[in-house]
Structures are given as C-alpha cells and as structure tokens.
Motif scaffolding. Structure first.
Motif, PDB file in Angstrom:
ATOM      1  N   MET A 456      -8.671 -10.575  -7.400  1.00 49.66           N
ATOM      2  CA  MET A 456      -8.277 -10.217  -8.759  1.00 49.66           C
ATOM      3  C   MET A 456      -6.918 -10.851  -9.039  1.00 49.66           C
ATOM      4  SD  MET A 456      -9.058  -6.128  -8.875  1.00 49.66           S
ATOM      5  CE  MET A 456     -10.656  -5.420  -8.491  1.00 49.66           C
ATOM      6  N   SER A 457      -6.633 -11.117 -10.299  1.00 57.37           N
ATOM      7  CA  SER A 457      -5.275 -11.525 -10.649  1.00 57.37           C
ATOM      8  C   SER A 457      -4.360 -10.326 -10.433  1.00 57.37           C
ATOM      9  CB  SER A 457      -5.204 -11.982 -12.112  1.00 57.37           C
ATOM     10  OG  SER A 457      -5.400 -10.889 -12.980  1.00 57.37           O
ATOM     11  N   TYR A 458      -3.089 -10.575 -10.124  1.00 61.81           N
ATOM     12  CA  TYR A 458      -2.174  -9.455  -9.903  1.00 61.81           C
ATOM     13  C   TYR A 458      -2.046  -8.600 -11.154  1.00 61.81           C
ATOM     14  CZ  TYR A 458       1.146 -12.856 -11.892  1.00 61.81           C
ATOM     15  OH  TYR A 458       1.769 -13.785 -12.691  1.00 61.81           O
ATOM     16  N   HIS A 459      -2.184  -9.238 -12.329  1.00 62.08           N
ATOM     17  CA  HIS A 459      -2.112  -8.515 -13.602  1.00 62.08           C
ATOM     18  C   HIS A 459      -3.238  -7.476 -13.684  1.00 62.08           C
ATOM     19  CE1 HIS A 459      -1.700  -8.012 -17.986  1.00 62.08           C
ATOM     20  NE2 HIS A 459      -3.013  -8.089 -18.014  1.00 62.08           N
ATOM     21  N   TYR A 460      -4.480  -7.925 -13.424  1.00 61.66           N
ATOM     22  CA  TYR A 460      -5.628  -7.024 -13.526  1.00 61.66           C
ATOM     23  C   TYR A 460      -5.632  -6.027 -12.371  1.00 61.66           C
ATOM     24  CZ  TYR A 460     -10.419  -5.364 -13.895  1.00 61.66           C
ATOM     25  OH  TYR A 460     -11.524  -4.570 -14.018  1.00 61.66           O
ATOM     26  N   PHE A 461      -5.273  -6.490 -11.153  1.00 61.03           N
ATOM     27  CA  PHE A 461      -5.264  -5.606  -9.987  1.00 61.03           C
ATOM     28  C   PHE A 461      -4.308  -4.437 -10.200  1.00 61.03           C
ATOM     29  CE2 PHE A 461      -3.317  -4.357  -5.954  1.00 61.03           C
ATOM     30  CZ  PHE A 461      -4.434  -3.962  -5.234  1.00 61.03           C
ATOM     31  N   SER A 462      -3.148  -4.717 -10.782  1.00 57.31           N
ATOM     32  CA  SER A 462      -2.170  -3.659 -11.030  1.00 57.31           C
ATOM     33  C   SER A 462      -2.755  -2.563 -11.917  1.00 57.31           C
ATOM     34  CB  SER A 462      -0.919  -4.267 -11.687  1.00 57.31           C
ATOM     35  OG  SER A 462       0.036  -3.272 -11.956  1.00 57.31           O
ATOM     36  N   LYS A 463      -3.476  -2.986 -12.978  1.00 53.82           N
ATOM     37  CA  LYS A 463      -4.106  -2.000 -13.871  1.00 53.82           C
ATOM     38  C   LYS A 463      -5.242  -1.271 -13.155  1.00 53.82           C
ATOM     39  CE  LYS A 463      -1.529  -3.427 -17.289  1.00 53.82           C
ATOM     40  NZ  LYS A 463      -0.460  -2.599 -17.836  1.00 53.82           N
ATOM     41  N   PHE A 464      -6.063  -2.023 -12.409  1.00 56.36           N
ATOM     42  CA  PHE A 464      -7.203  -1.461 -11.685  1.00 56.36           C
ATOM     43  C   PHE A 464      -6.724  -0.437 -10.661  1.00 56.36           C
ATOM     44  CE2 PHE A 464     -10.376  -1.495  -8.287  1.00 56.36           C
ATOM     45  CZ  PHE A 464     -11.561  -1.363  -9.000  1.00 56.36           C
ATOM     46  N   PHE A 465      -5.662  -0.771  -9.939  1.00 54.70           N
ATOM     47  CA  PHE A 465      -5.145   0.121  -8.903  1.00 54.70           C
ATOM     48  C   PHE A 465      -4.682   1.445  -9.503  1.00 54.70           C
ATOM     49  CE2 PHE A 465      -2.311   1.863  -5.774  1.00 54.70           C
ATOM     50  CZ  PHE A 465      -2.824   1.448  -4.556  1.00 54.70           C
ATOM     51  N   GLN A 467      -5.532   2.738 -12.343  1.00 58.64           N
ATOM     52  CA  GLN A 467      -6.662   3.451 -12.951  1.00 58.64           C
ATOM     53  C   GLN A 467      -7.423   4.271 -11.910  1.00 58.64           C
ATOM     54  OE1 GLN A 467      -9.413   0.834 -14.909  1.00 58.64           O
ATOM     55  NE2 GLN A 467     -10.875   2.444 -15.359  1.00 58.64           N
ATOM     56  N   HIS A 468      -7.517   3.759 -10.670  1.00 55.13           N
ATOM     57  CA  HIS A 468      -8.350   4.404  -9.653  1.00 55.13           C
ATOM     58  C   HIS A 468      -7.564   5.222  -8.643  1.00 55.13           C
ATOM     59  CE1 HIS A 468     -12.155   2.596 -10.905  1.00 55.13           C
ATOM     60  NE2 HIS A 468     -11.436   1.545 -11.230  1.00 55.13           N
ATOM     61  N   THR A 469      -6.243   5.158  -8.656  1.00 54.22           N
ATOM     62  CA  THR A 469      -5.449   5.986  -7.744  1.00 54.22           C
ATOM     63  C   THR A 469      -4.506   6.919  -8.483  1.00 54.22           C
ATOM     64  OG1 THR A 469      -3.635   4.383  -7.553  1.00 54.22           O
ATOM     65  CG2 THR A 469      -5.489   4.139  -6.023  1.00 54.22           C
ATOM     66  N   GLY A 470      -4.280   6.642  -9.768  1.00 52.88           N
ATOM     67  CA  GLY A 470      -3.352   7.452 -10.540  1.00 52.88           C
ATOM     68  C   GLY A 470      -1.898   7.097 -10.299  1.00 52.88           C
ATOM     69  N   GLN A 471      -1.652   6.062  -9.463  1.00 52.78           N
ATOM     70  CA  GLN A 471      -0.288   5.644  -9.165  1.00 52.78           C
ATOM     71  C   GLN A 471      -0.188   4.122  -9.237  1.00 52.78           C
ATOM     72  OE1 GLN A 471      -0.225   7.855  -5.207  1.00 52.78           O
ATOM     73  NE2 GLN A 471       1.879   8.197  -5.865  1.00 52.78           N
ATOM     74  N   THR A 472       1.048   3.658  -9.417  1.00 53.69           N
ATOM     75  CA  THR A 472       1.251   2.219  -9.330  1.00 53.69           C
ATOM     76  C   THR A 472       1.119   1.804  -7.865  1.00 53.69           C
ATOM     77  OG1 THR A 472       3.630   2.353  -8.956  1.00 53.69           O
ATOM     78  CG2 THR A 472       2.879   2.294 -11.260  1.00 53.69           C
ATOM     79  N   PHE A 473       0.904   0.527  -7.639  1.00 52.69           N
ATOM     80  CA  PHE A 473       0.768   0.019  -6.270  1.00 52.69           C
ATOM     81  C   PHE A 473       2.028   0.330  -5.468  1.00 52.69           C
ATOM     82  CE2 PHE A 473       1.584  -3.361  -3.193  1.00 52.69           C
ATOM     83  CZ  PHE A 473       0.414  -3.335  -2.436  1.00 52.69           C
ATOM     84  N   ASP A 475       4.334   2.708  -5.908  1.00 56.78           N
ATOM     85  CA  ASP A 475       4.485   4.139  -5.624  1.00 56.78           C
ATOM     86  C   ASP A 475       3.497   4.596  -4.552  1.00 56.78           C
ATOM     87  OD1 ASP A 475       6.491   4.278  -7.443  1.00 56.78           O
ATOM     88  OD2 ASP A 475       5.282   5.154  -9.055  1.00 56.78           O
ATOM     89  N   TYR A 476       2.271   4.096  -4.640  1.00 55.47           N
ATOM     90  CA  TYR A 476       1.249   4.490  -3.662  1.00 55.47           C
ATOM     91  C   TYR A 476       1.654   4.020  -2.265  1.00 55.47           C
ATOM     92  CZ  TYR A 476      -3.353   5.291  -1.588  1.00 55.47           C
ATOM     93  OH  TYR A 476      -4.384   5.740  -0.804  1.00 55.47           O
ATOM     94  N   LEU A 477       2.091   2.763  -2.158  1.00 54.81           N
ATOM     95  CA  LEU A 477       2.505   2.205  -0.875  1.00 54.81           C
ATOM     96  C   LEU A 477       3.691   2.988  -0.305  1.00 54.81           C
ATOM     97  CD1 LEU A 477       2.320   0.007   1.290  1.00 54.81           C
ATOM     98  CD2 LEU A 477       3.747  -1.462  -0.157  1.00 54.81           C
ATOM     99  N   ALA A 478       4.637   3.317  -1.174  1.00 53.39           N
ATOM    100  CA  ALA A 478       5.800   4.098  -0.723  1.00 53.39           C
ATOM    101  C   ALA A 478       5.361   5.467  -0.208  1.00 53.39           C
ATOM    102  CB  ALA A 478       6.800   4.251  -1.859  1.00 53.39           C
ATOM    103  N   GLY A 479       4.396   6.095  -0.881  1.00 57.19           N
ATOM    104  CA  GLY A 479       3.893   7.401  -0.447  1.00 57.19           C
ATOM    105  C   GLY A 479       3.251   7.335   0.929  1.00 57.19           C
ATOM    106  N   ILE A 480       2.446   6.280   1.165  1.00 58.05           N
ATOM    107  CA  ILE A 480       1.813   6.102   2.471  1.00 58.05           C
ATOM    108  C   ILE A 480       2.880   5.921   3.552  1.00 58.05           C
ATOM    109  CG2 ILE A 480       0.405   4.524   3.863  1.00 58.05           C
ATOM    110  CD1 ILE A 480      -1.305   6.130   2.029  1.00 58.05           C
ATOM    111  N   ARG A 481       3.844   5.069   3.288  1.00 51.50           N
ATOM    112  CA  ARG A 481       4.882   4.768   4.275  1.00 51.50           C
ATOM    113  C   ARG A 481       5.730   6.002   4.603  1.00 51.50           C
ATOM    114  NH1 ARG A 481       6.849  -1.179   1.929  1.00 51.50           N
ATOM    115  NH2 ARG A 481       5.403  -2.424   3.219  1.00 51.50           N
ATOM    116  N   VAL A 482       6.116   6.741   3.577  1.00 53.35           N
ATOM    117  CA  VAL A 482       6.946   7.931   3.806  1.00 53.35           C
ATOM    118  C   VAL A 482       6.148   9.000   4.546  1.00 53.35           C
ATOM    119  CG1 VAL A 482       8.139   9.848   2.656  1.00 53.35           C
ATOM    120  CG2 VAL A 482       8.543   7.488   1.913  1.00 53.35           C
ATOM    121  N   GLY A 483       4.860   9.117   4.218  1.00 51.84           N
ATOM    122  CA  GLY A 483       4.012  10.079   4.937  1.00 51.84           C
ATOM    123  C   GLY A 483       3.930   9.758   6.420  1.00 51.84           C
TER     124      GLY A 483
END
Length: 537
Positions: A456-465, A467-473, A475-483
């Motif tokens: 996917m283009s990074y533009h579309y992937f950012s929106k897709f991500f 839409q399906h996780t409720g978080q930006t890429f 923020d989600y990555l930071a949450g995984i790392r901190v956990g």
C-alpha cells in the motif's frame, strides 16, 4: 535610452565625450563617469551600463585589468578602449578581450561620433534580438498549450502518436514514452445552479491553478479542461519502481491540492493511475477514473486523492443506455452492494421487460451478463465455472417470473458471497498488518516499511491502519513497545537503557519520554513500584 560609462582619470575626457554624445546623438545615451579601474568595476554593478569607454592607462588598477574583471561578470557588455599610444602594445591585449573599437588621444569628435553610432547600432540589434526572442517564447507558450492538448486528446481518442513522438519530445523537452495520469474532477456545489457566472469563473481559476501548480513542480503535460475535468500526464522512467512511483505521485498530488486549496478555490478530487507506456494510455486514464470513483464510493471520508493501487473495484456513474447500466450492475456486485444490485437488476431485467423482449432475447441478455460477470468475479476469488453454472441454471425455465426471480436471487447470493470474501480479505490484511508490527516492534520500524510490506502507499496505509486499529501507526507502535518494556522492567535485572534498546528505542531519553507519556511514570518509577531490578541506565 542606453547607458554609457566613460572611465578615464582625466575629467576633461568625460566631459568631452558627454558633450559630443548629447550634441550629435541626443536622447540616445545616458552618460556616467568613473575615474579609476576600481570605480569602474563598482559602477558596472550600480549604473549597469550597456557600453563602456575605458582608458587603458590609469593609476592603480589599469583598464585591461578592469575590463577583464567586469567582463567576468557581464559577458555581453560592449567595450571601447581609449589610449594615448599609437603603437597599441596595450591595445593588442585589449583586443583579445573582444573590445568593439578604440579611440586614440587626443580624441577627435568625428571619431567619437563614429564609434558611438557603431555601438548604438549593435545595441539596437541586441535589443531587437531580445524582443524577437521574447515574442517567440510567448508564441511558443501559447502554441505549447495547444500542442499539449493535441497530444493528450489524440491519445484519449485512441489515435497513435508514435510516428510524431520525436517531434513532441523535442518540442516539450521531455521523454514521453511512459507516464501516469492525474485526473482532476470538480466537485458539484450549489453555486453551480444559483450563480452560474461566478461558478464558471471560479472553475476556470481552479483549472488554471491546477495547471500552474503541477507544472511548477515537475516536467509534465496538462490538457485543456473538459466540463468538470482536467488531466495531467507526468512522464516516468522505464525502470521506475512502482511502489516508489506511487508514493511520489500521491505526494505530488497532495502538494498540488494544497496549493489549489490554499487559494480558496472550488473543491475538487484527484484520481491517479499507474504508469503505462503510451500504447496503454487509455488504460492509465481508466485507472485514474476508477481510482476517483471507487475512492468516492467507498466513502473514504475527508479523502480527496485516490490512487488506483489503493482502491477496490470501482463504480461508474454513467447511466445513458443499458450496456452502461449493465457495467454499473457488475460494479455493484464487485463492491458487495446488495441494495444497489437489487435496484439495478429490477431496472434492467425486471418484469417490465416481458412486453419488450422475447423470452429468447431476455435469456440472451442475461447470458451476456453472465459472461461479463463471471470473468469479473474470477478476479475476486470466485470460480468462473461455479458462478456461471449457478446463473445459467436459472435460464432453463421458460417462465418469465421464475427466470427473473431465480437469476436475481443467485446474483444477490453471489454479491453477498463476494462481500464476505472481501471482508475476510480485509480482516486478514488487518491481522497481517498488526502481526507484522508486533513481530518487528523492536527494530527501527517505520510506517513506510509496513506500508511496503502490505503493498500500500504510505498515505493509504496510514488511513487503513487507523481505520482498523483505532490508532495511528505511531501510537500503536509506541503502545506495543511500552507494553513490552513494562514486562522487562518488572521482571528482569536489565538496565533501563537496555530495556529501551530491546523494545526499539535507541535513545534512552526518548524512551523515558514516551514511557512516561503513556504510563504517567518514568521507567525508574515504574520499576520501583513493580518491584523490579535496579535503576541503572
């Protein structure tokens, strides 16, 4: 009026030449003086002369050195040398610097007039050349617009331009063998019907802004506006990577859109096709249309730029005759739009057809639809033979109502099946995306890496991500790392710096900042409360 700079350490020379110029060539030269080579260099920048009379023997910086220095900055400047020596030892060197003529002291009036007229003629020729060049450039700019339009719309009409390709490439100064299309489409507004004159002016301003914004950013061709659309063709090298080119195209479209938007013009959408060679130009245009219409249909809220590689099958909005409506019906099936399928099927193949077609004609039309539909479904993972058998089985009956209802029911079932397949595909893509992040969180993971993995283009992937996780890429990555970091801090003796490295943060200060942002505690405070190991960094 031209500018004459007289450089001589004797003021009488300046005044004599000024008097002769004003007397014999009035309103022709504005005369300024300098009394040394250094002053001449300075006035060449401030006075900006067209012609310089230079004495070659002066105290300090001599005339030859001054000419050489001025010539290095102003190559088109005309020089005439002044000397008191008949044998011209200096003059020979001056002539190598491409001076126009020379004057020998004591200066004679007739000779000064002769040289001034000679210089004036040369300056006028140069000025005329500049005028002609500017006029030709202006004419070419106007002609270029027509040639761009001719080139693009010849391709849109299916005409071959290959025999004239060298001419077009030479004229436009760019390679045109391959490229992608950006299709601009004006959005409908109430202003169109309430104030058509103002709308027309704003529409024209939008298209002009699009042309300027695109051309100022890349070498490209832009066609004339047709109703509510305009196309731009951006050349692409044969060896261009498709993924890189896609992101570059979206970035270009975003920059153009931002400039157009900042001008306060009408709203518009942009569709982008893949790069194709000229024989497949129409395919590129169709892809840009599909991207535009499919993106809008999918309801990508707030989105204004769509790339064909980031969209699902499209819907065309034309409804002028049955063949186009049949295509629209196929598109509705491919999108899993059950309500749309039912509505169009009733319109095309409902009971009203009974009085206008024979049963054989009715079945023939349904059979033609089966051919188109099953081929399209096969690209979406549904067996062509299976779908064909299901639909054709309905045509064995001879009762209008049974054929119509049976075919419509099977068609709706296929639509629902395809919708389920697409939902499963999206779910698998979402799961794959999340698993990739969870597997690679400890590396130097970037959004672009994940987007490329998903194709996917990074533009579309950012929106897709989001839409399906409720978080930006991010923020989600930071949450995984901190956990993961919380587990290491609470259950090991590993230093805080090493914990940060293990979860993907090479900078311990940045790790601490992100950790506190998400937990409200620093890593040391968290470890102390959790009863973990030492606090050493």
């Amino acid at each position: 009026m031209h500018k004459l700079l007289v450089v001589d350490d004797e003021p009488i020379v300046l005044e004599s030449i000024r008097f002769i110029a004003e007397r014999h060539l009035p309103q022709t030269f504005a005369v300024e003086g300098a009394f040394s080579g250094s002053e001449a260099i300075e006035k060449s920048e401030t006075f900006k002369p067209d012609l310089v009379f230079m004495d070659i023997r002066m105290p300090g910086l001599n005339g030859i050195e001054a000419i050489r220095e001025i010539r290095s900055r102003h190559k088109e400047l005309i020089f005439v040398i002044i000397t008191a020596y008949d044998h011209f030892n200096y003059a020979k060197e001056a002539l190598q610097l491409n001076v126009l003529d020379y004057l020998v002291k004591p200066i004679r009036k007739e000779r000064v007039v002769e040289v001034l007229k000679k210089a004036f003629g040369l300056l006028e020729e140069k000025l005329e050349t500049i005028r002609r060049t500017a006029a030709l450039k202006e004419q070419f700019a106007k002609l270029s617009v027509h040639l761009e339009n001719e080139f693009l719309y010849s391709l849109l009409l299916g005409n071959q331009v290959t025999p004239d390709l060298d001419f077009y490439e030479g004229t436009f100064g760019m390679e045109l063998k391959r490229g992608y299309l950006i299709l601009l489409q004006l959005q409908e507004t109430p202003e169109k019907s309430s104030d058509p004159v103002t709308f027309s002016l704003r529409r024209h301003a939008l298209f002009q802004a699009f042309r300027f914004a695109l051309k100022s950013r890349c070498a490209c061709l832009v066609g004339a506006a047709t109703l509510n659309r305009m196309i731009g063709f951006v050349p692409a090298a044969e060896a261009s990577d498709e993924y890189v080119l896609r992101n570059r195209a979206i970035g270009l479209a975003e920059a153009v859109k931002q400039e157009v938007k900042s001008a306060g013009l009408l709203s518009c959408l942009m569709g982008i096709g893949r790069a194709h060679s000229l024989p497949d130009f129409l395919k590129g245009y169709e892809e840009a249309e599909r991207a535009l219409e499919s993106g809008a249909l999918q309801g990508q809220s707030g989105e204004e730029i769509f790339h064909i590689s980031d969209t699902f099958p499209f819907v065309k909005t034309y409804a002028l005759y049955p063949l186009q409506k049949e295509r629209l019906l196929v598109d509705r099936v491919l999108l899993g739009d059950g309500a749309g399928v039912e509505e169009l099927y009733r319109e095309l193949f409902g009971g009203q057809q009974e009085g206008t077609l024979t049963m054989a004609g009715y079945k023939r039309r349904l059979s033609e639809l089966v051919v188109v539909l099953t081929r399209a479904l096969s690209y979406q993972g549904i067996s062509e033979a299976e779908s064909e058998a299901q639909l054709l089985a309905c045509l064995e009956n001879e009762d209008w109502q049974l054929v119509s209802a049976g075919f419509g029911g099977r068609l709706l079932a296929l639509t629902q099946k395809l919708k389920k397949l697409q939902e499963e595909k999206v779910a698998r893509a979402s799961l794959r995306m999340v698993q990739y992040v969870e597997k690679n969180y400890a590396s130097d993971l970037k959004l672009d890496d994940a987007a490329q993995m998903m194709n996917m283009s990074y533009h579309y992937f950012s929106k897709f991500f989001k839409q399906h996780t409720g978080q930006t890429f991010t923020d989600y990555l930071a949450g995984i790392r901190v956990g993961r970091a919380e587990g290491l801090l609470a259950g090991s003796e590993v230093s805080i710096k090493e914990v940060g490295c293990r979860v993907g943060y090479k900078d311990p200060n940045y790790f601490s900042k992100i950790f506190k942002k998400l937990t409200g505690l620093t890593p040391s405070e968290y470890r102390g409360l959790a009863g973990g190991g030492h606090d050493a960094f």
